[in-house]
Design a protein around this motif. Structure first.
Motif, PDB file in Angstrom:
ATOM      1  N   THR A   4       0.836  -1.192   0.000  1.00 33.78           N
ATOM      2  CA  THR A   4       0.000   0.000   0.000  1.00 33.78           C
ATOM      3  C   THR A   4       0.869   1.238   0.000  1.00 33.78           C
ATOM      4  O   THR A   4       1.956   1.254   0.581  1.00 33.78           O
ATOM      5  CB  THR A   4      -0.926   0.034   1.220  1.00 33.78           C
ATOM      6  N   GLN A   6       0.556   5.518   0.586  1.00 24.68           N
ATOM      7  CA  GLN A   6      -0.245   6.653   1.038  1.00 24.68           C
ATOM      8  C   GLN A   6       0.627   7.900   1.029  1.00 24.68           C
ATOM      9  O   GLN A   6       1.851   7.802   1.159  1.00 24.68           O
ATOM     10  CB  GLN A   6      -0.720   6.452   2.484  1.00 24.68           C
ATOM     11  N   THR A  21      -6.047   9.206   0.163  1.00 23.92           N
ATOM     12  CA  THR A  21      -6.094   8.099  -0.790  1.00 23.92           C
ATOM     13  C   THR A  21      -4.992   7.091  -0.513  1.00 23.92           C
ATOM     14  O   THR A  21      -3.871   7.451  -0.156  1.00 23.92           O
ATOM     15  CB  THR A  21      -5.966   8.619  -2.229  1.00 23.92           C
ATOM     16  N   CYS A  22      -5.315   5.839  -0.682  1.00 28.70           N
ATOM     17  CA  CYS A  22      -4.369   4.736  -0.527  1.00 28.70           C
ATOM     18  C   CYS A  22      -4.345   3.947  -1.829  1.00 28.70           C
ATOM     19  O   CYS A  22      -5.396   3.593  -2.369  1.00 28.70           O
ATOM     20  CB  CYS A  22      -4.798   3.842   0.638  1.00 28.70           C
ATOM     21  N   SER A  23      -3.146   3.695  -2.311  1.00 38.02           N
ATOM     22  CA  SER A  23      -2.986   2.907  -3.526  1.00 38.02           C
ATOM     23  C   SER A  23      -2.606   1.480  -3.150  1.00 38.02           C
ATOM     24  O   SER A  23      -1.709   1.263  -2.333  1.00 38.02           O
ATOM     25  CB  SER A  23      -1.904   3.534  -4.400  1.00 38.02           C
ATOM     26  N   ASN A  25      -2.237  -1.542  -5.674  1.00 42.56           N
ATOM     27  CA  ASN A  25      -2.366  -2.074  -7.024  1.00 42.56           C
ATOM     28  C   ASN A  25      -2.516  -3.592  -7.094  1.00 42.56           C
ATOM     29  O   ASN A  25      -3.142  -4.107  -8.008  1.00 42.56           O
ATOM     30  CB  ASN A  25      -1.162  -1.637  -7.865  1.00 42.56           C
ATOM     31  N   SER A  70      -7.346   1.268  -5.534  1.00 47.95           N
ATOM     32  CA  SER A  70      -7.119   2.366  -4.618  1.00 47.95           C
ATOM     33  C   SER A  70      -8.359   2.511  -3.745  1.00 47.95           C
ATOM     34  O   SER A  70      -9.396   1.900  -4.015  1.00 47.95           O
ATOM     35  CB  SER A  70      -6.850   3.666  -5.368  1.00 47.95           C
TER      36      SER A  70
END
Lengths: 115, 114
Positions: A4, A6, A21-23, A25, A70
């Motif tokens: 993750t 951020q 927002t947190c990614s 993938n 996300s």
């Protein structure tokens, strides 16, 4: 492990809406997305959790797009007491095996609410 | 309910010493976890347990051991303390058949190894 990402920090003013927002993938099919809040010298505290679309509770909303790569934590009308570190956690507990090895906390986002 | 309690709150160890960090929960949760948090970093899972008598390794288990003889208790053992184990240790618990990952955390144990 689901990795993750951020933002390291964010500033806001009292009364504003804050979106963090947190990614993630490489999120897996069974993974849930959970957000925690942590104040200095305390353990994290659960805020909200979701799997897809939108979830809302009394303190926050969580938006998850269809691809689930996300997620966005939305805090409405923040106050000074919302100053804390916010963590995105991606993972799942497998009921069959009890495996929790996929639980991965991000590095967190330091939210500072200014007067 | 007291929730999740941890003892001690603070501890200083010398290199090579051993100690046990205690964790107790009174919520009848099946799942329990141990995390470490280094300064400015997120939490990393050390060990977890899905019930009494069942434990498994997390992301960073080296240098630690755990046991789970009762539902309530989940102690973490450091056998040969090293400076790299200086950290804040958090214990957490969750119910099994509830919302996945809704964990309840203890207040933490701050450990320094010199």
């Amino acid at each position: 492990l689901a990795k993750t990402t951020q933002p390291i920090s964010m500033d806001s003013y009292e009364g504003q809406e804050v979106n963090i927002t947190c990614s993630h993938n490489n999120i897996a099919t069974n993974d849930y997305i959970t957000w925690y809040q942590q104040f200095p010298s305390q353990g994290p505290r659960f805020i909200i959790q979701g799997y897809k679309t939108k979830v809302t509770n009394e303190v926050a909303s969580l938006f998850i797009p269809a691809d689930r790569k996300s997620s966005t934590l939305s805090l409405p009308r923040v106050s000074l007491s919302d100053t804390a570190v916010y963590y995105c956690l991606v993972g799942a507990l497998s009921r069959a095996s009890g495996s929790a090895r996929q639980l991965t906390f991000g590095s967190g986002t330091q939210l500072t609410v200014l007067p | 309910n007291a929730g999740v309690t941890q003892t001690p709150k603070f501890r200083i160890l010398k290199i090579g010493q051993s100690m046990t960090l205690q964790c107790t929960q009174d919520m009848n949760h099946n799942y329990m976890y141990w995390y470490r948090q280094d300064p400015g970093m997120g939490l990393k899972l050390i060990y977890y347990s899905v019930g009494a008598g069942i434990t498994d390794k997390g992301e960073v288990p080296n240098g630690y051991n755990v046991s789970r003889s009762t539902t309530e208790d989940f102690p973490l053992r450091l056998e040969l303390a090293a400076p790299s184990q200086t950290s804040v240790y958090f214990c957490a618990s969750s119910m099994r058949d509830r919302v996945a990952n809704e964990q309840f955390f203890g207040p933490g144990t701050r450990l320094t190894v010199l």
